[in-house]
Scaffold this motif. Structure first.
Motif, short mmCIF file in Angstrom:
data_model
loop_
_atom_site.label_atom_id
_atom_site.label_comp_id
_atom_site.label_asym_id
_atom_site.label_seq_id
_atom_site.Cartn_x
_atom_site.Cartn_y
_atom_site.Cartn_z
N SER A 408 0.83 -1.22 0.00
CA SER A 408 0.00 0.00 0.00
C SER A 408 0.86 1.25 0.00
CB SER A 408 -1.01 0.08 1.15
OG SER A 408 -0.92 -0.96 2.01
N TYR A 409 2.00 1.22 0.69
CA TYR A 409 2.88 2.38 0.66
C TYR A 409 3.35 2.68 -0.77
CZ TYR A 409 6.97 5.29 1.09
OH TYR A 409 7.88 6.30 0.91
N GLU A 411 1.97 1.82 -3.55
CA GLU A 411 0.86 2.25 -4.41
C GLU A 411 0.48 3.71 -4.13
OE1 GLU A 411 -2.21 -0.78 -4.13
OE2 GLU A 411 -1.08 -2.06 -5.54
N ALA A 412 0.53 4.10 -2.87
CA ALA A 412 0.23 5.49 -2.53
C ALA A 412 1.27 6.42 -3.18
CB ALA A 412 0.22 5.68 -1.01
#
Ligand code: ZN
Length: 435
Positions: A408-409, A411-412
């Motif tokens: 998720s990091y 992708e952010a």
């Protein structure tokens, strides 16, 4: 209050009995006396923790050794042992949120542990001393604790040993005082959080060199006397390597640094023990030094949530080697990536899913872990990837992180989903047609 016993394990996917539930350790103060002639260790562990449930009893992980006495908040606690579980039942139950102190007095001749992959760890006795290492489970052979990487704590480790020997551990040396019997008590302090598997002890005949790195970080390197000249040049490079890694990965996370080189035969691999990685002489080469120093950011500061997240340690440390080879050895990372791609051993399983504990340290965790990062670099571009190399260790500094935290990091940072990277390189079973 109706407290219940804390769980005897944290259900790690690979080591379900490691760690314990119901409390969170803040600090370990270990006072250890070692007699190299007999191999006997006499220890007191003073553990400060906070209850995370109403507790009627709690477990610590401890393998072998004899417990003479345990207290909780100064009152004697009932002690029982079963396998590697030490259970303490305090006189009064501990309510949720209570901070409490456990002391355990113990002794015996510590036995090393054989890992599922056949390697040896724990307390390793040498001709004139010992080296203690603990990835993934060996720390329970020399002190009782919550030995799962998710429960990090600060440490003070005091070592009493014959004065002719050197006694090293993690962090900063606070004091060294003569005590009875021709012995010295050396106190080491690790002020930043540390996972138990990164705690270390080295007792023996070492030549010690002190200096500084990164301006004011004290560096302690120690080598067996026969290795002094053979290791001198590479030891001298440690501050330079750290300085370059700090530029790439952001501020060095600890207040101490160093390296210890032991004679071969004791330890079968190098290990990134916090602030003071340890190397068997045969593994003290530039690539391994770069690897273990990179672990100080990746693994030691940002620690896996469970052992399934180990590729985050080994993938980044391996990628640090590729970056080093690219910068100083004129081997582009793309070439390292393609060589890893071509090697069948790296396709045995996806890095985020080793089939059993036996496979935890197999090539896919290291090499395919690094391949995931290289694919990310190609997908994000060098500029954004450089941001990731600094931003990821900053986001989870001195804490824990999982594979999902990482995806998720990334992708952010990318501003979009990166399924095409994860599906093939992180979770995919099969080698794609093209590297
Ligand atoms: Zn490693």
């Amino acid at each position: 209050m109706r407290g219940t016993p804390g769980a005897s394990g944290l259900r790690d996917p690979y080591f379900p009995r490691l760690g314990n539930g119901g409390y969170d350790v803040g600090h370990y103060a270990l006072d250890l006396a070692y007699d190299p002639d007999t191999g006997r260790l006499d220890g007191t562990a003073r553990i400060t923790a906070r209850a995370t449930q109403d507790l009627s009893a709690l477990n610590l992980d401890l393998s072998g050794l004899t417990v003479a006495k345990a207290t909780v908040d100064g009152e004697p606690a009932a002690v029982s042992r079963a396998g590697d579980e030490l259970t303490l039942r305090p006189r009064d139950e501990l309510p949720l949120g209570r901070e409490f102190t456990v002391t355990v007095d113990y002794s015996g001749v510590p036995e090393p542990l054989t890992d599922p992959d056949g390697s040896t760890e724990g307390w390793l006795r040498s001709a004139d001393g010992a080296v203690a290492v603990g990835e993934p489970a060996g720390s329970m052979t020399w002190f009782p604790g919550n030995h799962h990487p998710s429960d990090k704590a600060t440490y003070e480790i005091a070592l009493t040993a014959p004065s002719r020997l050197t006694a090293l551990s993690n962090g900063v040396r606070v004091s060294a005082q003569p005590v009875s019997g021709g012995r010295t008590r050396t106190l080491w302090r690790q002020s930043e959080p540390m996972a138990g598997y990164l705690a270390t002890v080295m007792i023996g005949r070492y030549e010690t060199t002190t200096g500084t790195a990164l301006g004011e970080v004290p560096v302690v390197t120690a080598v067996e006397p026969s290795l002094v000249s053979a290791t001198a040049a590479l030891r001298a490079e440690l501050p330079t390597i750290l300085a370059r890694q700090q530029e790439r990965f952001g501020p060095y996370p600890f207040g101490a640094a160093g390296a210890v080189v032991t004679t071969d035969g004791l330890l079968g691999y190098a290990l990134e023990t916090q602030t003071r990685p340890v190397f068997p002489a045969a593994s003290f080469d530039r690539a391994t030094l770069v690897h273990e120093l990179a672990h100080q950011w990746f693994g030691n500061s940002v620690t896996p949530e469970t052992w399934q997240d180990l590729w985050l340690n080994e993938g980044f440390a391996t990628y640090a080697e590729w970056l080093y080879a690219e910068e100083y050895g004129s081997v582009p990372a793309r070439e390292s990536f393609e060589a890893a791609f071509a090697d069948d051993a790296n396709w045995a399983f996806p890095p985020a899913d080793p089939p059993t504990a036996e496979n935890l340290f197999d090539p896919p965790v290291y090499q395919r872990g690094a391949m995931v990062l290289h694919k990310l670099r190609e997908t994000l571009g060098d500029g954004v990837f450089d941001e990731l190399l600094r931003g990821w260790p900053a986001k989870h500094r001195h804490a824990n992180a999982s594979t999902e935290d990482f995806t998720s990091y990334a992708e952010a940072l990318a501003g979009r989903d990166l399924d095409e990277v994860w599906d093939v390189w992180l979770y995919g079973e099969d080698r794609p047609d093209q590297p």
